[in-house]
Design an enzyme around this catalytic site. Structure first.
Site, mmCIF file in Angstrom:
data_model
loop_
_atom_site.group_PDB
_atom_site.id
_atom_site.type_symbol
_atom_site.label_atom_id
_atom_site.label_comp_id
_atom_site.label_asym_id
_atom_site.label_seq_id
_atom_site.Cartn_x
_atom_site.Cartn_y
_atom_site.Cartn_z
ATOM 1 N N PRO A 2 1.125 -1.009 0.034
ATOM 2 C CA PRO A 2 0.178 0.200 0.115
ATOM 3 C C PRO A 2 0.863 1.443 -0.419
ATOM 4 C CG PRO A 2 -0.875 -1.523 1.290
ATOM 5 C CD PRO A 2 0.522 -1.699 1.079
ATOM 6 N N GLU A 3 0.542 1.793 -1.091
ATOM 7 C CA GLU A 3 0.744 2.786 -0.927
ATOM 8 C C GLU A 3 0.362 4.594 -0.509
ATOM 9 O OE1 GLU A 3 4.331 3.529 -2.133
ATOM 10 O OE2 GLU A 3 4.653 2.046 -2.936
#
Length: 271
Positions: A2-3
């Site tokens: 997840p960014e």
């Protein structure tokens, strides 16, 4: 992993369910995350009221009465708000139980996440103290990137992906922003002029803002807090499109390894 857009989307999704609520308990099914869940964390949290929720880089922070709860989603984790009585899945490792019968549930298949308690100023914690400015904040702009890059031989792509320079510009978004600014990802960061950095900073902001609005890219098995995927992957211009026509000039998108990461670019448009 997840960014920043995925983490920001998660924050926006769970905030209204958590702010102002009281914690009654913590259920830990498996404490063996990247940073083990403290054994006394449930006792510490019980009875405390959740104040503001905020984000620093890819870390979520919950301000409580006597400290701050730091949460990281690891490589493929996600947070969901659901009834506390909901049966847990195989990878549902931690539940933050609320007084209204809901819980914040951490799903972390690879167990690279974190659920930690901070008693001092959150910004001074070792996980946060070294972080650069937020890319959507007032402290980040092209002039800042220009100053930070002087004398640097490092290629511009790993330069903007360095969390000490600016947080949250992951591989996908670095590729897209550099394409928008027409800067070759392997160009030495110290040899890029101020006006080009101003353009790059603008594209970094635009790419991240668009990804946040679309719920992130949802690579691999990331999902939002309500289980929906993100849709930004449908808008990608170069990332993952090696060998396909450039959307600007119709030349072929190239792929190479820069800073140990796959880089996608148009050799004609980017220089």
């Amino acid at each position: 992993m997840p960014e920043l857009p995925e983490v920001e989307t998660t924050l926006r999704g769970v905030r209204s369910y958590l702010e102002g609520r009281h914690i009654t308990a913590l259920t830990v099914r498996d404490p063996r995350l990247r940073y083990p869940v403290p054994p006394d964390l449930g006792t510490t949290l019980a009875g405390q009221r959740i104040g503001a929720l905020w984000r620093r880089g890819k870390y979520l922070l919950l301000s409580l009465d006597h400290g701050t709860l730091l949460i990281h989603l690891g490589m493929s984790g996600s947070l969901r708000v659901l009834p506390a009585a909901s049966p847990p899945g195989l990878h549902d490792h931690v539940d933050l139980i609320l007084a209204d019968g809901l819980c914040l549930r951490l799903r972390d298949p690879r167990r690279f996440g974190a659920f930690l308690w901070l008693t001092g100023p959150a910004e001074a914690h070792p996980l946060l103290a070294h972080l650069g400015p937020e890319p959507l904040g007032a402290a980040f702009d092209g002039d800042y990137l220009y100053r930070a890059s002087r004398g640097r031989r490092l290629a511009v792509k790993p330069f903007i992906m360095d969390s000490r320079i600016v947080v949250g510009v992951g591989n996908i978004y670095a590729n897209e922003a550099l394409f928008g600014a027409r800067i070759h990802p392997n160009r030495a960061s110290g040899r890029i002029g101020q006006e080009r950095y101003r353009a790059l900073a603008g594209h970094i902001r635009a790419v991240l803002a668009a990804a946040i609005e679309q719920g992130g890219t949802s690579l691999r098995d990331f999902v939002q807090e309500d289980g929906r995927p993100g849709y930004f992957a449908q808008s990608l211009q170069v990332y993952g499109r090696g060998g396909e026509p450039c959307p600007n000039c119709a030349g072929l998108i190239q792929v190479s390894r820069i800073g140990q990461r796959s880089s996608f670019y148009c050799p004609h448009c980017q220089h």
